[in-house]
Scaffold this motif. Sequence first.
Motif, PDB file in Angstrom:
ATOM      1  N   THR A  31       0.866  -1.173   0.000  1.00  0.00           N
ATOM      2  CA  THR A  31       0.000   0.000   0.000  1.00  0.00           C
ATOM      3  C   THR A  31       0.901   1.221   0.000  1.00  0.00           C
ATOM      4  O   THR A  31       1.832   1.308   0.803  1.00  0.00           O
ATOM      5  N   ARG A  70      -6.033  -1.156  -6.646  1.00  0.00           N
ATOM      6  CA  ARG A  70      -7.184  -0.468  -6.051  1.00  0.00           C
ATOM      7  C   ARG A  70      -6.742   0.902  -5.556  1.00  0.00           C
ATOM      8  O   ARG A  70      -5.751   1.010  -4.836  1.00  0.00           O
ATOM      9  N   GLN A  72      -7.809   4.081  -3.222  1.00  0.00           N
ATOM     10  CA  GLN A  72      -8.694   4.228  -2.065  1.00  0.00           C
ATOM     11  C   GLN A  72      -8.593   5.618  -1.446  1.00  0.00           C
ATOM     12  O   GLN A  72      -7.501   6.174  -1.321  1.00  0.00           O
ATOM     13  N   TRP A  73      -9.762   6.144  -1.029  1.00  0.00           N
ATOM     14  CA  TRP A  73      -9.787   7.335  -0.187  1.00  0.00           C
ATOM     15  C   TRP A  73      -9.437   6.851   1.219  1.00  0.00           C
ATOM     16  O   TRP A  73     -10.052   5.904   1.725  1.00  0.00           O
ATOM     17  N   ASP A  74      -8.464   7.471   1.850  1.00  0.00           N
ATOM     18  CA  ASP A  74      -8.026   7.078   3.187  1.00  0.00           C
ATOM     19  C   ASP A  74      -9.052   7.523   4.227  1.00  0.00           C
ATOM     20  O   ASP A  74      -9.443   8.685   4.271  1.00  0.00           O
ATOM     21  N   ASP A  78     -11.036   2.422   4.639  1.00  0.00           N
ATOM     22  CA  ASP A  78     -10.731   2.993   3.333  1.00  0.00           C
ATOM     23  C   ASP A  78     -11.818   2.666   2.314  1.00  0.00           C
ATOM     24  O   ASP A  78     -12.432   1.587   2.365  1.00  0.00           O
ATOM     25  N   VAL A  79     -12.060   3.612   1.398  1.00  0.00           N
ATOM     26  CA  VAL A  79     -13.111   3.473   0.392  1.00  0.00           C
ATOM     27  C   VAL A  79     -12.470   3.316  -0.991  1.00  0.00           C
ATOM     28  O   VAL A  79     -11.793   4.230  -1.475  1.00  0.00           O
ATOM     29  N   VAL A  80     -12.675   2.157  -1.615  1.00  0.00           N
ATOM     30  CA  VAL A  80     -12.165   1.928  -2.970  1.00  0.00           C
ATOM     31  C   VAL A  80     -13.005   2.754  -3.936  1.00  0.00           C
ATOM     32  O   VAL A  80     -14.228   2.652  -3.962  1.00  0.00           O
ATOM     33  N   THR A  83     -10.693   0.878  -9.612  1.00  0.00           N
ATOM     34  CA  THR A  83      -9.944  -0.366  -9.773  1.00  0.00           C
ATOM     35  C   THR A  83      -9.289  -0.317 -11.145  1.00  0.00           C
ATOM     36  O   THR A  83      -9.933   0.042 -12.130  1.00  0.00           O
ATOM     37  N   ASN A 100     -13.931  12.800  -3.188  1.00  0.00           N
ATOM     38  CA  ASN A 100     -13.723  11.992  -1.996  1.00  0.00           C
ATOM     39  C   ASN A 100     -15.074  11.805  -1.306  1.00  0.00           C
ATOM     40  O   ASN A 100     -15.837  12.766  -1.155  1.00  0.00           O
ATOM     41  N   TYR A 106     -12.098  10.314   7.473  1.00  0.00           N
ATOM     42  CA  TYR A 106     -11.313  10.540   6.262  1.00  0.00           C
ATOM     43  C   TYR A 106     -10.181  11.529   6.541  1.00  0.00           C
ATOM     44  O   TYR A 106     -10.297  12.411   7.381  1.00  0.00           O
ATOM     45  N   ASN A 111      -4.602   6.378  -1.249  1.00  0.00           N
ATOM     46  CA  ASN A 111      -3.719   5.210  -1.232  1.00  0.00           C
ATOM     47  C   ASN A 111      -3.902   4.389  -2.500  1.00  0.00           C
ATOM     48  O   ASN A 111      -5.005   4.321  -3.049  1.00  0.00           O
TER      49      ASN A 111
END
Length: 135
Positions: A31, A70, A72-74, A78-80, A83, A100, A106, A111
């Motif tokens: 990551t 993937r 992702q919002w940290d 975390d939110v993918v 992809t 976001n 958040y 990431n």
Amino acid sequence: MADTVLNTTVFDGSKKLITHYNVVSDSTGSTTKIVDVSGLNSNNGKTCKTVRLNKISFNVSVTAPVDAIRMQWDADTDVVFQTLAGEMEYDYSSFGGLKNTEATGYTGDVNVVLPACSDGDSATIVCEWIKVYES
């Protein structure tokens, strides 16, 4: 041995941010924080709160589709939001970019996750971001 990662901020202006990420996997996965909003340049004394993905170009070569990259919002969880597999470009500028979700906890950071994958899997990702500032 660890994944070989190059993560570079190409441009950090008052409105736009351009990042370049490259990874060659050793099969362990990794990551990487590709956007750390706390380290970005401010604009007229205002701090960057988050970013929106405006455009992305990528070339991802993975052995298995399940190994796709993937983004992702940290956050606490975390939110993918993207992809990546294969070679493509996406342009979200017509509607202001992918925003976001600002999920619980958040940070505004972004990431990139390369799941456990095969030795030699690789990816290059170039992103144009729109910076969003605190009011």
